[in-house]
Structures are given as C-alpha cells and as structure tokens.
Write a protein that holds these residues in place. Structure first.
Motif, PDB file in Angstrom:
ATOM      1  N   ARG A   1      27.351 145.861  88.502  1.00 16.45           N
ATOM      2  CA  ARG A   1      26.144 145.218  88.000  1.00 16.45           C
ATOM      3  C   ARG A   1      26.436 144.687  86.598  1.00 16.45           C
ATOM      4  O   ARG A   1      27.100 145.361  85.803  1.00 16.45           O
TER       5      ARG A   1
ATOM      6  N   TRP B   1      20.893 140.434  91.879  1.00 14.27           N
ATOM      7  CA  TRP B   1      20.354 141.779  91.683  1.00 14.27           C
ATOM      8  C   TRP B   1      18.851 141.737  91.466  1.00 14.27           C
ATOM      9  O   TRP B   1      18.358 140.938  90.683  1.00 14.27           O
ATOM     10  N   THR B   2      18.139 142.627  92.147  1.00 11.43           N
ATOM     11  CA  THR B   2      16.708 142.777  91.914  1.00 11.43           C
ATOM     12  C   THR B   2      16.517 143.754  90.753  1.00 11.43           C
ATOM     13  O   THR B   2      17.412 144.554  90.455  1.00 11.43           O
ATOM     14  N   PRO B   3      15.349 143.727  90.101  1.00 13.63           N
ATOM     15  CA  PRO B   3      15.100 144.704  89.035  1.00 13.63           C
ATOM     16  C   PRO B   3      15.243 146.150  89.527  1.00 13.63           C
ATOM     17  O   PRO B   3      15.786 146.995  88.811  1.00 13.63           O
TER      18      PRO B   3
ATOM     19  N   MET C   1      18.853 147.078  89.683  1.00 13.40           N
ATOM     20  CA  MET C   1      19.424 147.241  88.339  1.00 13.40           C
ATOM     21  C   MET C   1      19.060 148.608  87.753  1.00 13.40           C
ATOM     22  O   MET C   1      19.818 149.173  86.984  1.00 13.40           O
ATOM     23  N   ARG C   2      17.914 149.149  88.138  1.00 13.20           N
ATOM     24  CA  ARG C   2      17.495 150.472  87.635  1.00 13.20           C
ATOM     25  C   ARG C   2      18.114 151.600  88.445  1.00 13.20           C
ATOM     26  O   ARG C   2      18.205 152.727  87.967  1.00 13.20           O
TER      27      ARG C   2
ATOM     28  N   SER D   1      24.465 136.276  84.002  1.00 15.00           N
ATOM     29  CA  SER D   1      23.120 135.716  84.077  1.00 15.00           C
ATOM     30  C   SER D   1      23.196 134.225  84.414  1.00 15.00           C
ATOM     31  O   SER D   1      23.952 133.481  83.786  1.00 15.00           O
TER      32      SER D   1
END
Length: 171
Positions: free
Chosen positions: A86, A148-150, A153-154, A61
């Motif tokens: 990730r 990374w986009t949300p 990440m999903r 982060s």
C-alpha cells in the motif's frame, strides 16, 4: 505477593497479542519476482538506461488520466510501499511516473488523489514538464493495477491506543 506472581497469568498473553496484531496486516497483492527493480521512480528517472525493461511494483497517488486512441496513461505521484504494497501517502514522495495501459481507461475508476499500486515492466522514459520544471518520467507498461479503498488502507492498522487518563473520542 511479588510482581512476578501477580503478572504470571498475563505472561503468555503478550506474545499472543503481538502475533494477533501482526496477523491483521494484509499480505502483499503482487508477487515480487526475482530481479524486480527495487529502485524508486525518482532513482530510475535519473538514469533510466540502467534499469532496462525490469519489472517493478510501484504505487502512489493518481495525478491525471489521459486517454489516447490506442492506450491510456495515468500520471502517478509515487510513494514508498508498506509490507502489504500500500502506498505510504504520509511519506516523502518518491518521484513521478507514467503508467501505460492498453486501450481505454475510465478516469472514473482512477480518480485524482486515489491511491494505487501496480505491477508492470519499465518501458523507457519520457521528458515532460511539472508546472514550469523539466522532468523525466519513467514509463511502466502495466500488467496489473489495484485502486485502494479507504477501508483497505486502514486494514491491519488496529485502532488501539494505550495511555493513562480520561479521554473522549468522537468519530
């Protein structure tokens, strides 16, 4: 009719469903070359001289972006990476490191809290402070980076839940 004959039509679907769910996970974004340092930043910080100029694939982060006349630095709170590289932000942090970029880095592209993965070469260490505590930061000269986009990440984490009962879901 036995349970075995009752469930026989479903017999071949279970392995197929497991394979389909596994195929949803994205592939790693960076090739891990032989000799890539497998240690986490906290381990490298303890004895940076043991790791030399090894290559790493680390992520975490974004804490801060600092721009200097000839380079930029991103301080990163490291997390272990999953099989797709990730950052696992719900895991125990794995130390901090400073990512070194040549030239200017736009802080808008690396906002605080953004999850990133990068590859690069270890480039020594630097003593600094985390609040009032002394800290040794491993330095990484970055060759590639990915924010990374949300949605990314999903990806590969199916929203399937099994259970018995009645439920209501609101999103």
């Amino acid at each position: 009719m036995t349970l075995r004959t009752l469930f026989r039509p479903w017999h071949g679907l279970i392995p197929a469903a497991a394979l389909a769910l596994a195929a949803c996970a994205p592939a790693p974004i960076y090739q891990v070359a032989p000799g890539t340092v497998a240690a986490l930043p906290a381990q490298v910080a303890v004895s940076p001289e043991n790791y030399g100029k090894g290559n790493v694939v680390w992520g975490g982060s974004v804490i801060a972006v600092r721009n200097f006349p000839d380079h930029s630095e991103i301080e990163v709170l490291a997390y272990p990476l999953d099989s797709s590289q990730r950052p696992l932000a719900n895991a125990q942090p794995a130390g901090r490191f400073i990512a070194l970029f040549p030239g200017y880095v736009e802080s808008f592209n690396f906002p605080g809290g953004a999850l990133i993965t990068l590859s690069g070469q270890l480039n020594g260490s630097r003593s600094g402070m985390v609040d009032q505590a002394a800290y040794v930061y491993p330095l990484v000269s970055v060759s590639q980076s990915h924010v990374w986009t949300p949605a990314q990440m999903r990806q590969g984490h199916p929203d399937i839940h099994f259970g018995v009962g009645v439920g209501v879901g609101i999103r």
